[in-house]
Enzyme design. Structure first.
Site, mmCIF file in Angstrom:
data_model
loop_
_atom_site.group_PDB
_atom_site.id
_atom_site.type_symbol
_atom_site.label_atom_id
_atom_site.label_comp_id
_atom_site.label_asym_id
_atom_site.label_seq_id
_atom_site.Cartn_x
_atom_site.Cartn_y
_atom_site.Cartn_z
ATOM 1 N N ASN A 482 0.859 -1.192 0.000
ATOM 2 C CA ASN A 482 0.000 0.000 0.000
ATOM 3 C C ASN A 482 0.891 1.237 0.000
ATOM 4 O O ASN A 482 1.393 1.665 1.036
ATOM 5 C CB ASN A 482 -0.899 -0.015 1.231
ATOM 6 C CG ASN A 482 -1.927 1.094 1.182
ATOM 7 O OD1 ASN A 482 -1.700 2.133 0.563
ATOM 8 N ND2 ASN A 482 -3.044 0.874 1.840
ATOM 9 N N ASP A 483 1.067 1.810 -1.178
ATOM 10 C CA ASP A 483 1.946 2.963 -1.348
ATOM 11 C C ASP A 483 1.547 4.163 -0.502
ATOM 12 O O ASP A 483 2.288 5.136 -0.416
ATOM 13 C CB ASP A 483 1.899 3.417 -2.817
ATOM 14 C CG ASP A 483 2.867 2.643 -3.676
ATOM 15 O OD1 ASP A 483 3.765 1.990 -3.120
ATOM 16 O OD2 ASP A 483 2.722 2.702 -4.911
ATOM 17 N N CYS A 484 0.358 4.107 0.041
ATOM 18 C CA CYS A 484 -0.164 5.277 0.747
ATOM 19 C C CYS A 484 -0.117 5.141 2.259
ATOM 20 O O CYS A 484 -0.550 6.036 2.974
ATOM 21 C CB CYS A 484 -1.593 5.543 0.298
ATOM 22 S SG CYS A 484 -1.653 5.912 -1.448
ATOM 23 N N ASN A 486 2.169 5.603 4.638
ATOM 24 C CA ASN A 486 3.517 6.170 4.734
ATOM 25 C C ASN A 486 3.802 6.475 6.204
ATOM 26 O O ASN A 486 3.561 7.586 6.682
ATOM 27 C CB ASN A 486 3.610 7.443 3.894
ATOM 28 C CG ASN A 486 2.927 7.292 2.541
ATOM 29 O OD1 ASN A 486 1.929 7.956 2.261
ATOM 30 N ND2 ASN A 486 3.443 6.395 1.712
#
Ligand code: GLC
Ligand code: GLC
Length: 812
Positions: A482-484, A486
């Site tokens: 999940n690139d989001c 963070n």
């Protein structure tokens, strides 16, 4: 509401209303040379790399949508129309666009003239062909004026859209006979040019956009076409285009055909010029000669069809469910090829400029592609592995043209390395080719640092082991899948990228998703080590896998589901204790696929919680409740409005993880129900809401908390394609390659009577019939191969070149 229909016999989607809710596109080209083409003739072409070798220009987010492409204008008296409806948008008497396997066809009519266009890229060829046929269906003689139109991009698509102080000066063309050559920057550092040709004499041309359109006109109102007369302009700077003008006279019933070619040529540095300032046209002429007749073009088109017959012949099912068959037999496999080729680079949502090939993306794309062309999969695995470092970390993306990692985005996405174990093991299982493990593969693209490919897998495995956090769970790094999410970003500055900013040291935030992933591919790594006789290595690795299982059980279980992560402060994410984001899909998917705590009932509980909290009419949302405010300690996930993208959207890529999880506990009804919710052919009737193509998966469907649940975006380039193909064929239908044979263990809806599958495997054809007399979901009672009973569920490798009959009787 529908805008067309499936034509399964021809493997086409037939669009009959040009005003689709969004441009519905197709891809032409399979190896080096590609075009995107919409149902109204929009789109663009590039060689290998949509950023660095863009042949034609395209304006994203344009007004109106999808303006610009490869256009034809037919002037018939005072009426001007276009066979693809755009750009003229003249009302047509009939219109049809057929998107097929690497080709697109238009067929439309106006005032007694029928136009047909066939667009495709011949196999192994660096050029796109458009075969245009015009037929007079009226009883009078027709005098038509036919104008073609394309607009050249000045190669680097990013520079082309930004550096106008230079670019308005550099454009150069040459015109000879019926060929328009685009040679911007050829005199300096480029050894390539492009051309647009037609196979017969022309009565004029234009190459200067402003002269052709008129400075204040759009594509739908070109000066030259209105006047019915070309200006024979030669572009100097500004914006070069290519337009041929042909006068066509047709007797009643007569038809004529024209072959256009948009080609790309590379020459060696010593052979660039014919004479001073005149480019070497020999290679272009050779390309044109290859397809200068209808017969030659039709033969190449038939070759392309045969190519797809062969590829799609490798896995074919008859399930009795039409919508399922057309996904598995045609469109899902087709999309897997496209994602293999494009990764996340060029679609109508991906600009071709931003992202090259993703490390995690391309590894995952391979699992839906490896059965098609294993040799290309092998090469891709090495390309990807070459962008890895000795410690197992890697560049997050690389450019297809240079095959070098993108320094601008860097690395430290801690899930990345593990996907290499997935792609490699799937490749070996499909092919039986263990030799790739011994192949020398560079680290950091440096040949002097090459090691056997096996060492890359080992580095991937130990990258997780060497980067554990306070709970002995994997550190997340910049983000996991999940690139989001963070967790080390802590950005307060809207000008920072969530993807590349790390304001905190990443030695506390941990990911349960990577933990599950590690258990799945850690076990796979152990299995592989044992299989190749590295038993000590296997035993050592197994300890780490078991430790991870224990860590998840002790610190990763929330009572009814698996936690998602620990944040920078060591606080739980994806816990019932949280106000928002109580439960997430990714860790439920991976920890259930890993079967962590299955005996204790954790897998079943987790999947029940998914059903209760994440499932909705249109699929399974990513997290719930969605975030409604910005959490600086979570990053981008909390920036999206609730119900969209990674914040409570139905992020289709991860739905098959749950389907696979369901098959682990034998729940075939649930697995298939989830499948039908997001499979595009099942959504055709709601095209108006769904918006994007009903023949391919999209990245995201708006979730239950969104403003418009069910509306989809970002079609085509998504890991959804390969994961859904993998889930349906290998876990639901249950036909799965393994190191020493083909395993058959279906987990299907209980109401099914069975299904049939033909599958090529290691050079033989398996003709499989599954019977389900007791109407159960999982369990094989009897496996009969070529008339003989086989114990267990794995069919050993059988003789090549033959068809083997397999009968599977399900039962307890
Ligand atoms: C995008 C990226 C993929 C990522 C996913 C979830 O689709 O291509 O790499 O895993 O988003 O954030
Ligand atoms: C954004 C998107 C995500 C994508 C990433 C990388 O975070 O939400 O899906 O993977 O950008 O471009």
């Amino acid at each position: 509401m529908k805008y067309g229909h499936f034509d399964d016999a021809n493997r086409e989607y037939v669009i009959t209303n040009p005003k689709t809710p969004y441009p519905w596109i197709n891809y032409l080209g399979n190896e080096d040379f590609f075009s995107l083409t919409s149902n109204t003739g929009g789109g663009y072409t590039f060689y290998k790399d949509a950023k660095f070798r863009r042949l034609t220009r395209y304006r994203y987010n344009n007004v109106p949508v999808d303006d610009g492409g490869k256009y034809f204008y037919i002037k018939d008296g005072d009426t001007v129309w276009s066979p693809g409806w755009k750009p003229m948008k003249t009302d047509l008497d009939s219109y049809e666009c057929r998107h097929g396997m690497s080709y697109t066809k238009f067929k439309s009519a106006k005032n007694g003239v029928q136009a047909q266009i066939l667009q495709f890229i011949p196999l192994g060829f660096w050029g796109e062909i458009q075969k245009v046929s015009l037929k007079n269906t009226s009883s009078e003689v027709k005098k038509l004026k036919l104008f073609s139109f394309i607009e050249f991009a000045l190669w680097n698509a990013e520079d082309d859209m930004t550096n106008f102080q230079r670019n308005f000066n550099t454009g150069e063309v040459e015109i000879q006979d019926s060929v328009i050559y685009h040679k911007t920057e050829f005199k300096e550092r480029r050894n390539h040019y492009s051309f647009y040709s037609v196979n017969q004499p022309i009565q004029g041309f234009d190459t200067d956009r402003e002269s052709f359109l008129g400075l204040y006109n759009g594509f739908d109102n070109p000066d030259v076409v209105n006047a019915g007369k070309p200006k024979n302009t030669e572009a100097h700077g500004w914006s070069p285009i290519a337009s041929h003008y042909i006068e066509v006279e047709l007797q009643p019933g007569e038809s004529k055909e024209f072959i256009y070619m948009l080609g790309y040529v590379e020459v060696d540095a010593d052979n660039k010029w014919e004479s001073k300032s005149v480019i070497n046209k020999k290679p272009a002429k050779a390309m044109i000669a290859k397809f200068d007749t209808v017969e030659k073009v039709d033969a190449a088109y038939n070759d392309l069809k045969a190519y797809w017959d062969n590829l799609l012949g490798k896995i074919n099912i008859q399930s009795g469910e039409e919508k399922l068959d057309r996904m598995v037999n045609i469109w899902n496999q087709y999309q897997c090829m496209v994602t293999f080729n494009m990764s996340r680079s060029a679609s109508f949502f991906e600009s071709g400029i931003g992202r090259g090939m993703g490390f995690r993306d391309s590894n995952q794309d391979l699992i839906g592609f490896v059965h098609q062309i294993p040799e290309r999969a092998r090469e891709r695995i090495f390309d990807i592995a070459s962008t890895q470092f000795e410690d197992g970390s890697c560049y997050h993306q690389y450019q297809p043209l240079t095959k070098k990692g993108n320094a601008a985005i860097g690395g430290d996405f801690n899930d990345d390395p593990l996907w290499l174990i997935l792609s490699t093991s799937e490749y070996i299982k499909e092919t039986g080719d263990f030799s790739l493990l011994d192949e020398m593969v560079p680290f950091d693209n440096d040949a002097s640092r090459a090691k056997p490919h096996f060492d890359h897998l080992k580095a991937s495995f130990y990258h997780v082991v060497n980067n554990l956090g306070p709970h002995k769970l994997p550190l997340i790094g910049r983000a996991d899948w999940n690139d989001c999410l963070n967790l080390n970003c802590f950005s307060n500055d809207p000008n920072e990228s969530f993807q590349t900013t790390g304001n905190k040291k990443g030695d506390t935030a941990e990911s349960l998703m990577i933990a599950g992933l590690f258990v799945v591919y850690g076990k796979e790594y152990v299995k592989l080590c044992n299989r190749i006789g590295k038993n000590e290595e296997a035993a050592e690795a197994e300890v780490h896998v078991n430790n991870m299982i224990e860590a998840v059980k002790s610190h990763g279980w929330d009572g009814d589901w698996y936690l998602r992560a620990y944040d920078y402060y060591g606080k739980k994410i994806g816990s019932n204790e949280n106000e928002e984001g109580k439960i997430f899909i990714e860790s439920q998917g991976w920890c259930t696929m890993a079967e962590i705590g299955k005996e204790e009932g954790l897998v079943e509980k987790s999947l029940n919680s998914v059903k209760e909290h994440l499932d909705c009419e249109y699929g399974i949302v990513l997290n719930s409740p969605a975030f409604t405010k910005y959490y600086i300690e979570y990053g981008e996930i909390s920036t999206y409005p609730a119900g969209y993208k990674e914040n409570g959207g139905i992020f289709c890529h991860n739905n098959p993880w749950i389907m696979i999880g369901e098959t682990m506990i034998g729940r075939g009804d649930a697995a298939y129900d989830y499948y039908t919710k997001i499979a595009p052919s099942f959504l055709e009737e709601i095209s108006e809401l769904h918006k994007v193509e009903p023949y391919v998966y999209c990245q995201m469907i708006a979730g239950k908390e969104a403003f418009k649940p069910g509306e989809a975006k970002n079609s085509w380039l998504s890991g959804t394609a390969s994961w859904n193909f993998y889930a349906i064929t290998q876990y639901i239908l249950g036909v799965k390659p393994d190191y020493d044979g083909l395993s058959i263990n279906p987990c299907i809806p209980s109401k099914w009577d069975g299904f049939k599958m033909t599958r090529e495997f290691r050079g033989a054809t398996y003709s499989i019939e599954v019977l389900n007399p007791d109407h159960i979901s999982k369990g094989v009672k009897q496996l009969i191969v070529n008339g003989e009973i086989v114990n267990g569920t794995v069919i050993p490798i059988l003789e090549k070149g033959k068809t083997h009959t397999v009968k599977v009787v399900m039962g307890k």
